[in-house]
Design a protein around this motif. Sequence first.
Motif, short mmCIF file in Angstrom:
data_model
loop_
_atom_site.label_atom_id
_atom_site.label_comp_id
_atom_site.label_asym_id
_atom_site.label_seq_id
_atom_site.Cartn_x
_atom_site.Cartn_y
_atom_site.Cartn_z
N LYS A 419 37.52 53.10 44.36
CA LYS A 419 37.81 53.30 42.94
C LYS A 419 38.93 52.37 42.47
O LYS A 419 38.85 51.76 41.40
N GLN A 420 39.98 52.24 43.29
CA GLN A 420 41.11 51.40 42.91
C GLN A 420 40.71 49.92 42.87
O GLN A 420 41.11 49.19 41.98
N TRP A 421 39.86 49.50 43.79
CA TRP A 421 39.39 48.12 43.79
C TRP A 421 38.57 47.83 42.54
O TRP A 421 38.68 46.75 41.93
N SER A 422 37.76 48.77 42.13
CA SER A 422 36.98 48.60 40.89
C SER A 422 37.91 48.45 39.69
O SER A 422 37.67 47.63 38.79
N GLN A 423 38.99 49.21 39.69
CA GLN A 423 39.97 49.12 38.60
C GLN A 423 40.68 47.77 38.62
O GLN A 423 40.97 47.19 37.56
N TYR A 424 40.98 47.28 39.83
CA TYR A 424 41.60 45.96 39.94
C TYR A 424 40.74 44.90 39.26
O TYR A 424 41.20 44.12 38.42
N PHE A 425 39.46 44.86 39.65
CA PHE A 425 38.57 43.83 39.10
C PHE A 425 38.41 43.97 37.59
O PHE A 425 38.40 42.96 36.86
N ALA A 426 38.28 45.19 37.12
CA ALA A 426 38.14 45.41 35.68
C ALA A 426 39.38 44.91 34.93
O ALA A 426 39.27 44.26 33.88
N GLN A 427 40.54 45.18 35.49
CA GLN A 427 41.79 44.74 34.86
C GLN A 427 41.90 43.23 34.85
O GLN A 427 42.30 42.62 33.85
N TRP A 428 41.57 42.57 35.98
CA TRP A 428 41.66 41.11 36.05
C TRP A 428 40.72 40.45 35.06
O TRP A 428 41.06 39.43 34.46
N ILE A 429 39.55 41.02 34.90
CA ILE A 429 38.55 40.43 34.00
C ILE A 429 38.92 40.66 32.53
O ILE A 429 38.84 39.76 31.70
N ASN A 430 39.35 41.87 32.22
CA ASN A 430 39.64 42.23 30.83
C ASN A 430 40.98 41.69 30.35
O ASN A 430 41.20 41.51 29.14
N THR A 431 41.92 41.47 31.29
CA THR A 431 43.24 40.95 30.93
C THR A 431 43.55 39.76 31.83
O THR A 431 44.33 39.86 32.78
N PRO A 432 42.93 38.61 31.50
CA PRO A 432 43.07 37.44 32.39
C PRO A 432 44.41 36.71 32.25
O PRO A 432 44.49 35.59 31.77
N GLU A 433 45.47 37.38 32.70
CA GLU A 433 46.79 36.78 32.69
C GLU A 433 46.93 35.85 33.90
O GLU A 433 46.12 35.91 34.83
N PRO A 434 47.95 34.98 33.91
CA PRO A 434 48.10 34.02 35.03
C PRO A 434 48.05 34.65 36.41
O PRO A 434 47.38 34.15 37.31
N LYS A 435 48.75 35.79 36.59
CA LYS A 435 48.75 36.44 37.90
C LYS A 435 47.37 36.99 38.23
O LYS A 435 46.92 36.94 39.38
N ALA A 436 46.70 37.51 37.21
CA ALA A 436 45.34 38.04 37.41
C ALA A 436 44.40 36.92 37.83
O ALA A 436 43.55 37.09 38.72
N LEU A 437 44.52 35.74 37.21
CA LEU A 437 43.68 34.61 37.55
C LEU A 437 43.94 34.13 38.97
O LEU A 437 43.04 33.68 39.67
N MET A 438 45.20 34.22 39.42
CA MET A 438 45.53 33.87 40.80
C MET A 438 44.82 34.82 41.76
O MET A 438 44.26 34.40 42.77
N HIS A 439 44.83 36.11 41.44
CA HIS A 439 44.14 37.09 42.28
C HIS A 439 42.63 36.84 42.28
O HIS A 439 41.96 37.05 43.30
N CYS A 440 42.10 36.38 41.16
CA CYS A 440 40.67 36.11 41.07
C CYS A 440 40.26 35.03 42.07
O CYS A 440 39.19 35.11 42.69
N SER A 441 41.10 34.01 42.22
CA SER A 441 40.77 32.92 43.13
C SER A 441 40.75 33.37 44.58
O SER A 441 40.18 32.69 45.44
N ILE A 442 41.36 34.51 44.86
CA ILE A 442 41.39 35.06 46.23
C ILE A 442 40.32 36.13 46.42
O ILE A 442 39.49 36.05 47.31
N PHE A 443 40.33 37.13 45.55
CA PHE A 443 39.53 38.33 45.78
C PHE A 443 38.12 38.28 45.22
O PHE A 443 37.33 39.18 45.49
N PHE A 444 37.78 37.23 44.47
CA PHE A 444 36.39 37.11 44.05
C PHE A 444 35.56 36.44 45.14
O PHE A 444 34.38 36.19 44.95
N ASP A 445 36.18 36.14 46.28
CA ASP A 445 35.48 35.54 47.42
C ASP A 445 35.47 36.47 48.63
O ASP A 445 35.43 36.01 49.77
N LEU A 446 35.52 37.76 48.41
CA LEU A 446 35.59 38.72 49.52
C LEU A 446 34.26 38.84 50.26
O LEU A 446 33.19 38.69 49.68
N THR A 447 34.37 39.17 51.57
CA THR A 447 33.18 39.52 52.35
C THR A 447 33.57 40.60 53.35
O THR A 447 34.73 40.68 53.76
N THR A 448 32.61 41.41 53.74
CA THR A 448 32.87 42.48 54.71
C THR A 448 32.76 41.95 56.13
O THR A 448 31.77 41.34 56.51
#
Length: 615
Positions: A419-448
């Motif tokens: 649930k918290q991870w879903s909230q993270y992604f929603a926040q990064w997408i809806n509020t694309p601030e510089p720190k959020a964009l930095m997280h996007c470059s890392i966590f949009f490439d996740l794999t199990t």
Amino acid sequence: MDSALSEISEFIQAIPPMDLLPSEIIEQVVKEVSISYVRRGQSLQPQGVTEENIYILRKGALSYFSKDDKLLAKYGEGDICTVFCFSNDEHISNNVISDEDTLLYSINYKSFQQLVKAYPDVIAFFQQTSEQRLNKKMLKVNEDAILNSSLLNSSIANFYHSPAVTIGPNTTIQQAAILMTDKGFSCLVIVEKDKLLGIVTDKDIRRRCVAQGLGIDQPVSTIMTDDMTTIDIKSTAYDALMMMTQRHIHHLPVTANNQLKGMVTVTDLMNNEGQNAVNIASVIHKAKSVSELTEISSMIPKLQIRMAKLGTTADHVGKSISAITMAFTIRLIEMAEKLLGPPPVPYAWLAAGSQARQEQFAHSDQDNALIISNDMQPQHNYWFKDLATFVSDGLAACGFIYCPGNVMATNPKWCQTQKQWSQYFAQWINTPEPKALMHCSIFFDLTTVYGDSRLLEQVRVKMLKTTQRSTLFIAHLSRNALNLRPPLGFFRDFVLIQNGENKATLDLKHNGIAPIVDLARIYALSEGISSVNTIERLKQAAGSPSLTKSSAANLIDAYEFLSMLRMMHQAKKMQLGQQPNNYLSPKDISKLEREHLKDAFKVIKTMQDSRQSTY
């Protein structure tokens, strides 16, 4: 040749692809050179010239514009302008303007073709675009990687063990058997006065002595193979393997100038041949302790060096080392679960960054996270904290340093419920601030890596649906991605680092590879593509509204070439016992490779400019 022609000859022969031509051809080319002078603001071709010409800039600068006045290229000293080489009507709309007073060497293209007709690579250079040249280079690299066996180009000197154990011809069979048992060898070489007489193996003792009822006190010469096959030390390992296969033998004495140097066995060759990701992963799976894993991890740099030497593609190397890292992680998790007991709720261990994209090289840092079932309770925190600590410490012991940015499962922020991870992604997408964009470059490439893969996939599906609809987010992500620019100067010269320990070098990772990774991520998020590997993203996005097929192919070629240079550069560093890095001096590669590098950077710049105009 007079001094003026000699100066022109030296200048032209230093420019790719002219550097592929022998001196006698260069002399003939120079005789065809006409010197032109174009003042600032004037157009090419020079007034009254209508023939097809190659122009080599000796001094000055040119700008090449399309018919709608879009800047297509810049030419500086040493560049070759081929705009006017072809017989078609397109040159009428070409507009090449001199930015400053410019001195040119012009050569009639048809005459030039006749002079270099025996050199197809040179002709091809003038008939192909920079994208086509880069594509041809990468096709050759990939073809070589397929054709090259890991034994084909390796000297037998890298495989044999020395010294070979020798005995005299009068040694008894029993003494030979005792010696073989003591030494742990399966064969001995029979020598008399430095002359090779034959070879005896444990198989010979079984078949020619025991099975035949021969007395063990008989001399070993009675059961030895006297028509012994040997191989010279200058031969390749592939030669040795073929020789042993064809003659149905398993031991091959290695000689130099007819003197015995050592012994190579089929096992030696196959064990060395098998030192790949699959075999290393198998060894990792059998490890019983972190100390054993640490010892195994020393093989990773050796593997990268070996694969680079054999011409393996950077894509294959990245996937192999990423698979090994995954094997280390899985084994550490298994050890942790045995120590801590079963997990209290379902979870998944996630990899981020280059490991997730399967693009990892040796000596990478660790980027990881945990996604846990929403059934997690506060008292479960301790179990997952201990798990993260054990695995991260174990990876560090194996050479995967702690992430400098603390993007690790040991950080409570990245050890969260679904649930918290879903909230993270929603926040990064809806509020694309510089720190959020930095997280996007890392966590949009996740794999199990380990655990319940559905936990991440469910979050990813929801995330991709959102990114496809969010043009504002894609616009911000695009603008952020343009911060990393290829180090290509105004006149296609390299822009090198100006000071510090990496002075006069190029940062292949941050100014070459990372921009392509960023673009591929943007295309994937725009089109709802779930793959995280850069090449796969580009292939799947090809032909979509975000990316044309030709642009995707050009980016893949550029990515593969830059990754290959980086891999080779790091392998050389490690072989010299130095810490690998991403900083390459243009002086360390050939002139032709420098041109391919410029072509790769030009592809990136073109795609970034296109992205900039779109957003």
